[in-house]
Design a protein around this motif. Sequence first.
Motif, mmCIF file in Angstrom:
data_model
loop_
_atom_site.group_PDB
_atom_site.id
_atom_site.type_symbol
_atom_site.label_atom_id
_atom_site.label_comp_id
_atom_site.label_asym_id
_atom_site.label_seq_id
_atom_site.Cartn_x
_atom_site.Cartn_y
_atom_site.Cartn_z
ATOM 1 N N UNK A 187 115.408 126.412 3.634
ATOM 2 C CA UNK A 187 114.283 127.355 3.604
ATOM 3 C C UNK A 187 112.987 126.695 4.079
ATOM 4 N N UNK A 188 112.815 125.432 3.722
ATOM 5 C CA UNK A 188 111.620 124.702 4.137
ATOM 6 C C UNK A 188 111.608 124.398 5.631
ATOM 7 N N UNK A 189 112.782 124.138 6.193
ATOM 8 C CA UNK A 189 112.860 123.614 7.549
ATOM 9 C C UNK A 189 112.985 122.107 7.571
ATOM 10 N N UNK A 190 113.498 121.521 6.464
ATOM 11 C CA UNK A 190 113.746 120.083 6.390
ATOM 12 C C UNK A 190 115.210 119.818 6.718
ATOM 13 N N UNK A 191 115.455 118.915 7.653
ATOM 14 C CA UNK A 191 116.817 118.590 8.060
ATOM 15 C C UNK A 191 117.603 118.004 6.895
ATOM 16 N N UNK A 192 118.817 118.504 6.689
ATOM 17 C CA UNK A 192 119.734 117.941 5.707
ATOM 18 C C UNK A 192 120.463 116.777 6.373
ATOM 19 N N UNK A 193 120.266 115.561 5.834
ATOM 20 C CA UNK A 193 120.868 114.357 6.404
ATOM 21 C C UNK A 193 122.036 113.930 5.533
ATOM 22 N N UNK A 194 123.219 113.825 6.136
ATOM 23 C CA UNK A 194 124.447 113.507 5.402
ATOM 24 C C UNK A 194 124.922 112.075 5.606
ATOM 25 N N UNK A 195 124.099 111.200 6.191
ATOM 26 C CA UNK A 195 124.420 109.780 6.136
ATOM 27 C C UNK A 195 124.367 109.333 4.677
ATOM 28 N N UNK A 196 125.152 108.336 4.347
ATOM 29 C CA UNK A 196 125.195 107.723 3.004
ATOM 30 C C UNK A 196 125.952 108.547 1.967
ATOM 31 N N UNK A 197 126.241 109.816 2.207
ATOM 32 C CA UNK A 197 126.882 110.609 1.159
ATOM 33 C C UNK A 197 128.398 110.494 1.260
ATOM 34 N N UNK A 198 129.086 110.833 0.164
ATOM 35 C CA UNK A 198 130.546 110.799 0.172
ATOM 36 C C UNK A 198 131.092 111.872 1.107
ATOM 37 N N UNK A 199 132.348 111.692 1.508
ATOM 38 C CA UNK A 199 132.970 112.689 2.388
ATOM 39 C C UNK A 199 133.011 114.061 1.728
#
Length: 399
Positions: A187-199
């Motif tokens: 909603x904000x327009x902030x990119x969701x970054x999925x580096x570092x997270x579990x599969x």
Amino acid sequence: MPDSTATLARVTELLRRHPLVDGHNDLPWEAREQSGYDFDRLDLGGDVATTCTDVPRLRAGRVGAQFWSVFVPSSLQGDAAVVATLEQVDAVHQMVGRYAGELGFARTADEVEGVFASGRIASLMGAEGGHSIGCSLAALRMLYVLGVRYMTLTHNDNVPWADSATDEPVLGGLSAFGVEVVREMNRLGMLVDLSHVSADTMRDALKVTEVPVIFSHSSARAVCDVPRNVPDDVLTTLRANNGVCMVTFVPEFVSPVVAAWRREAAAAAADVGVKSTDYEAFRAFTREYRVAHPKPSATLEDVVAHCEHVREVAGIDHVGIGGDYDGTETYPVGLEDVSGYPRLLAALADRGWSDEDLAKLAGGNVLRVMRDVEAGARELQETRGPSLATYRQLDHPGS
């Protein structure tokens, strides 16, 4: 045999016209550690021997835009993490102001292109780990107001609402509050970054998100089997999501030989009570460990293999670059600092990548994702106001 001089000239001309957008650089934390953010002591306008990054080498590397990481270690939690993140954000603003003739602040894809057209390096910010918001959506919103344009959902340790790639799984992905974090970022327009997270967190986030996501600095697990890299099923889903995986240069994530060395170092560290996920403690440990156990070298060709694999599985529209300079101790031969990007693009050109392919890798893909996220936010804001949900309300009701 390809003419490397001609290929480098071709790549240099391409990067004059198309901005190279790197997804992750940890110089702000190095500035904190080395000088307390004193840019008189750590003058980035000249050659700096103690970092991988300074203005002359950014220019030599033809960098058009940089996401500066406002990282803080996940050993910091709660208010301490939020305050340290704000200090990092302030440092980036101070740095951009100090070198205003070379750097220009950017919050949108259009602003990136405007700063690039002015002859300066566009400077964006990304927060590396959900601990930076202290389980507060209001804190998330204020980071956005201050110019932060992506947040990595975790760093090396789990957060209460999302599992990390390098911690023991607790949730099996995202909690209910974690889902709300992703929705509010959309909603904000902030990119969701999925580096570092579990599969599993990757998979949950890709199910929940209403706009494309990024991996700001991750490589391909099929090429180098470490938890920080992206499995092929997730890369396939990323294609459908229209997101981008920005291939990183970290030797432990691109070279199976270096990855094996790191596993041995992590076991040795554990024997003396040092967790490999403790960013500062493990970094100090490996500096000593390398004396008796030399670290193997990764190569530029290792990184090429990851770029080609992400292209093969996810597609040419879904690959980018996230070097992670100043975020680790060593880099591949040929990519030792931020001056090396043209050599990577030249190696790919020699393997048949067209100018259009290279422009997408360099920055075209992540700029497209930014525009999609910005447009999605405008649509979502027409139907949805700021979320008032809390961690306690969603994950611990009745407590």
